[in-house]
Design a protein around this motif. Structure first.
Motif, PDB file in Angstrom:
ATOM      1  N   VAL A 187     -14.223 -19.568  15.578  1.00 16.05           N
ATOM      2  CA  VAL A 187     -15.271 -20.563  15.820  1.00 16.05           C
ATOM      3  C   VAL A 187     -16.183 -20.723  14.615  1.00 16.05           C
ATOM      4  CG1 VAL A 187     -17.244 -21.145  17.277  1.00 16.05           C
ATOM      5  CG2 VAL A 187     -15.182 -20.193  18.311  1.00 16.05           C
ATOM      6  N   SER A 188     -16.445 -19.626  13.900  1.00 13.88           N
ATOM      7  CA  SER A 188     -17.338 -19.693  12.734  1.00 13.88           C
ATOM      8  C   SER A 188     -16.610 -19.984  11.432  1.00 13.88           C
ATOM      9  CB  SER A 188     -18.106 -18.374  12.581  1.00 13.88           C
ATOM     10  OG  SER A 188     -17.226 -17.308  12.225  1.00 13.88           O
ATOM     11  N   GLY A 189     -15.278 -19.816  11.418  1.00 12.37           N
ATOM     12  CA  GLY A 189     -14.503 -20.064  10.200  1.00 12.37           C
ATOM     13  C   GLY A 189     -14.450 -18.899   9.239  1.00 12.37           C
ATOM     14  N   ASN A 190     -14.873 -17.713   9.677  1.00 15.82           N
ATOM     15  CA  ASN A 190     -14.821 -16.516   8.825  1.00 15.82           C
ATOM     16  C   ASN A 190     -13.483 -15.808   9.024  1.00 15.82           C
ATOM     17  OD1 ASN A 190     -17.674 -15.964   7.531  1.00 15.82           O
ATOM     18  ND2 ASN A 190     -18.052 -16.706   9.608  1.00 15.82           N
ATOM     19  N   LEU A 191     -12.467 -16.292   8.331  1.00 11.88           N
ATOM     20  CA  LEU A 191     -11.095 -15.830   8.579  1.00 11.88           C
ATOM     21  C   LEU A 191     -10.519 -14.937   7.480  1.00 11.88           C
ATOM     22  CD1 LEU A 191      -9.653 -19.243   9.817  1.00 11.88           C
ATOM     23  CD2 LEU A 191     -10.472 -17.358  11.223  1.00 11.88           C
ATOM     24  N   SER A 192     -11.232 -14.780   6.375  1.00 14.32           N
ATOM     25  CA  SER A 192     -10.635 -14.134   5.204  1.00 14.32           C
ATOM     26  C   SER A 192     -10.231 -12.689   5.444  1.00 14.32           C
ATOM     27  CB  SER A 192     -11.595 -14.212   4.011  1.00 14.32           C
ATOM     28  OG  SER A 192     -12.811 -13.545   4.303  1.00 14.32           O
ATOM     29  N   THR A 193     -10.983 -11.963   6.249  1.00 19.95           N
ATOM     30  CA  THR A 193     -10.665 -10.547   6.497  1.00 19.95           C
ATOM     31  C   THR A 193     -10.243 -10.299   7.940  1.00 19.95           C
ATOM     32  OG1 THR A 193     -13.020 -10.072   6.917  1.00 19.95           O
ATOM     33  CG2 THR A 193     -12.207  -9.722   4.677  1.00 19.95           C
ATOM     34  N   LEU A 194      -9.920 -11.357   8.659  1.00 18.35           N
ATOM     35  CA  LEU A 194      -9.548 -11.214  10.062  1.00 18.35           C
ATOM     36  C   LEU A 194      -8.320 -10.331  10.238  1.00 18.35           C
ATOM     37  CD1 LEU A 194      -9.988 -12.037  13.029  1.00 18.35           C
ATOM     38  CD2 LEU A 194      -8.601 -14.084  12.571  1.00 18.35           C
ATOM     39  N   TRP A 195      -7.429 -10.333   9.243  1.00 15.27           N
ATOM     40  CA  TRP A 195      -6.197  -9.547   9.341  1.00 15.27           C
ATOM     41  C   TRP A 195      -6.472  -8.065   9.599  1.00 15.27           C
ATOM     42  CZ3 TRP A 195      -5.330  -5.587   5.851  1.00 15.27           C
ATOM     43  CH2 TRP A 195      -6.131  -5.589   4.700  1.00 15.27           C
ATOM     44  N   ILE A 196      -7.575  -7.569   9.072  1.00 14.94           N
ATOM     45  CA  ILE A 196      -7.916  -6.162   9.289  1.00 14.94           C
ATOM     46  C   ILE A 196      -8.074  -5.881  10.779  1.00 14.94           C
ATOM     47  CG2 ILE A 196      -9.718  -4.399   8.962  1.00 14.94           C
ATOM     48  CD1 ILE A 196     -10.332  -5.688   6.257  1.00 14.94           C
ATOM     49  N   TYR A 197      -8.779  -6.770  11.458  1.00 11.75           N
ATOM     50  CA  TYR A 197      -9.152  -6.539  12.844  1.00 11.75           C
ATOM     51  C   TYR A 197      -8.069  -6.944  13.839  1.00 11.75           C
ATOM     52  CZ  TYR A 197     -13.411  -6.128  10.218  1.00 11.75           C
ATOM     53  OH  TYR A 197     -14.345  -5.750   9.277  1.00 11.75           O
ATOM     54  N   LEU A 198      -7.037  -7.624  13.339  1.00 14.00           N
ATOM     55  CA  LEU A 198      -5.896  -7.944  14.183  1.00 14.00           C
ATOM     56  C   LEU A 198      -4.808  -6.877  14.107  1.00 14.00           C
ATOM     57  CD1 LEU A 198      -5.432 -11.792  13.556  1.00 14.00           C
ATOM     58  CD2 LEU A 198      -6.656 -10.654  15.427  1.00 14.00           C
ATOM     59  N   THR A 199      -4.799  -6.098  13.036  1.00  6.44           N
ATOM     60  CA  THR A 199      -3.730  -5.118  12.827  1.00  6.44           C
ATOM     61  C   THR A 199      -4.190  -3.665  12.979  1.00  6.44           C
ATOM     62  OG1 THR A 199      -4.127  -5.177  10.427  1.00  6.44           O
ATOM     63  CG2 THR A 199      -2.446  -6.668  11.305  1.00  6.44           C
ATOM     64  N   ALA A 200      -5.320  -3.317  12.374  1.00  3.66           N
ATOM     65  CA  ALA A 200      -5.754  -1.916  12.373  1.00  3.66           C
ATOM     66  C   ALA A 200      -5.966  -1.350  13.783  1.00  3.66           C
ATOM     67  CB  ALA A 200      -7.021  -1.757  11.531  1.00  3.66           C
ATOM     68  N   PRO A 201      -6.618  -2.074  14.708  1.00  2.00           N
ATOM     69  CA  PRO A 201      -6.794  -1.503  16.051  1.00  2.00           C
ATOM     70  C   PRO A 201      -5.476  -1.220  16.764  1.00  2.00           C
ATOM     71  CG  PRO A 201      -8.324  -3.322  15.711  1.00  2.00           C
ATOM     72  CD  PRO A 201      -7.365  -3.348  14.553  1.00  2.00           C
ATOM     73  N   ILE A 202      -4.465  -2.052  16.533  1.00  2.00           N
ATOM     74  CA  ILE A 202      -3.169  -1.836  17.184  1.00  2.00           C
ATOM     75  C   ILE A 202      -2.501  -0.580  16.639  1.00  2.00           C
ATOM     76  CG2 ILE A 202      -0.858  -2.805  17.513  1.00  2.00           C
ATOM     77  CD1 ILE A 202      -2.200  -5.582  17.449  1.00  2.00           C
ATOM     78  N   ILE A 203      -2.602  -0.364  15.336  1.00  2.00           N
ATOM     79  CA  ILE A 203      -2.068   0.862  14.746  1.00  2.00           C
ATOM     80  C   ILE A 203      -2.772   2.080  15.336  1.00  2.00           C
ATOM     81  CG2 ILE A 203      -1.829   2.191  12.605  1.00  2.00           C
ATOM     82  CD1 ILE A 203      -1.584  -0.504  11.134  1.00  2.00           C
TER      83      ILE A 203
END
Length: 231
Positions: A187-203
């Motif tokens: 919603v805010s457009g802050n996507l540059s580091t989103l990959w961290i929070y989509l992958t690290a918690p699952i690991i």
């Protein structure tokens, strides 16, 4: 069966909505109104919201309110594969709805409480893995099957979220939750580091399964086949 699944989806949508709305809302209010909550206050809002949702919907859906937790239960053999998509879909819907409402209420806030690393990317990634590991470790040890419910489960899990937010918030944002990060980021457009929070918690939640099994034995991570009744 349909009614049960529908109730589960509604519960997960509402629970995740509450987490993102209250938690990210606390960040926004703190930024816009003179830091009245402070870091401790924000951490407590996240922890208390998780605790409240466990006591509210734990008996309906298990109060996962977190895709990484849903996957963690799957890794531990506590839910079936076909249950994953409905849970995660409803969690993401709840997070997006909450972020959208926050945008309407606080349009001047740039990040809408998105999780953004303050230190290096590697530090943030490793910290999110470790925090998510401990969160799932606690959940597996205090939950029944894939249900986060019981007299003390809410306190234990909510308390874990709070102390991890207190420690990790200044470094990585202490997300531990892909839905909590995805909603405000989109919603805010802050996507540059989103990959961290989509992958690290699952690991992190994946790593919790063998550790719980070493401590609790077979009672920690097993599930009965609903068609045969065997484990």
């Amino acid at each position: 069966m349909f009614s049960s699944r529908k109730n589960t989806c509604i519960a997960e949508t509402i629970g995740t909505f509450a987490l993102v709305f209250a938690g990210c809302g606390a960040i926004i209010v703190n930024d816009l109104f003179g830091a009245q909550l402070g870091h401790t206050g924000i951490s407590m809002v996240f922890g208390l919201t998780v605790m409240a949702m466990i006591y509210s919907i734990g008996n309906i859906s298990g109060a996962h309110i977190n895709p990484a937790v849903t996957l963690g239960f799957y890794f531990a053999g506590r839910i079936q594969k076909q249950e994953i998509l409905p849970y995660i879909t409803c969690q993401f819907i709840g997070a997006l709805l909450a972020a959208g409402l926050l945008k309407l209420l606080f349009s001047s806030h740039e990040s809408l409480g998105a999780t953004l690393p303050s230190g290096g990317l590697i530090n943030a990634f490793v910290l999110e893995v470790v925090l998510s590991f401990f969160l799932m470790f606690v959940i597996l040890n205090v939950s029944t099957g894939h249900m986060e419910k019981g007299i003390m489960a809410g306190v234990a899990i909510g308390g874990t979220v709070a102390f991890e937010a207190l420690m990790g918030g200044p470094v990585s944002g202490a997300s531990m939750n892909p839905a909590r990060s995805l909603g405000p980021a989109l919603v805010s457009g802050n996507l540059s580091t989103l990959w961290i929070y989509l992958t690290a918690p699952i690991i992190g939640t994946w790593l919790a399964r063998p550790t719980c099994r070493m401590i609790q034995g077979n009672e920690c991570c097993h599930v009965k086949d609903e068609t045969t009744g065997k484990e």
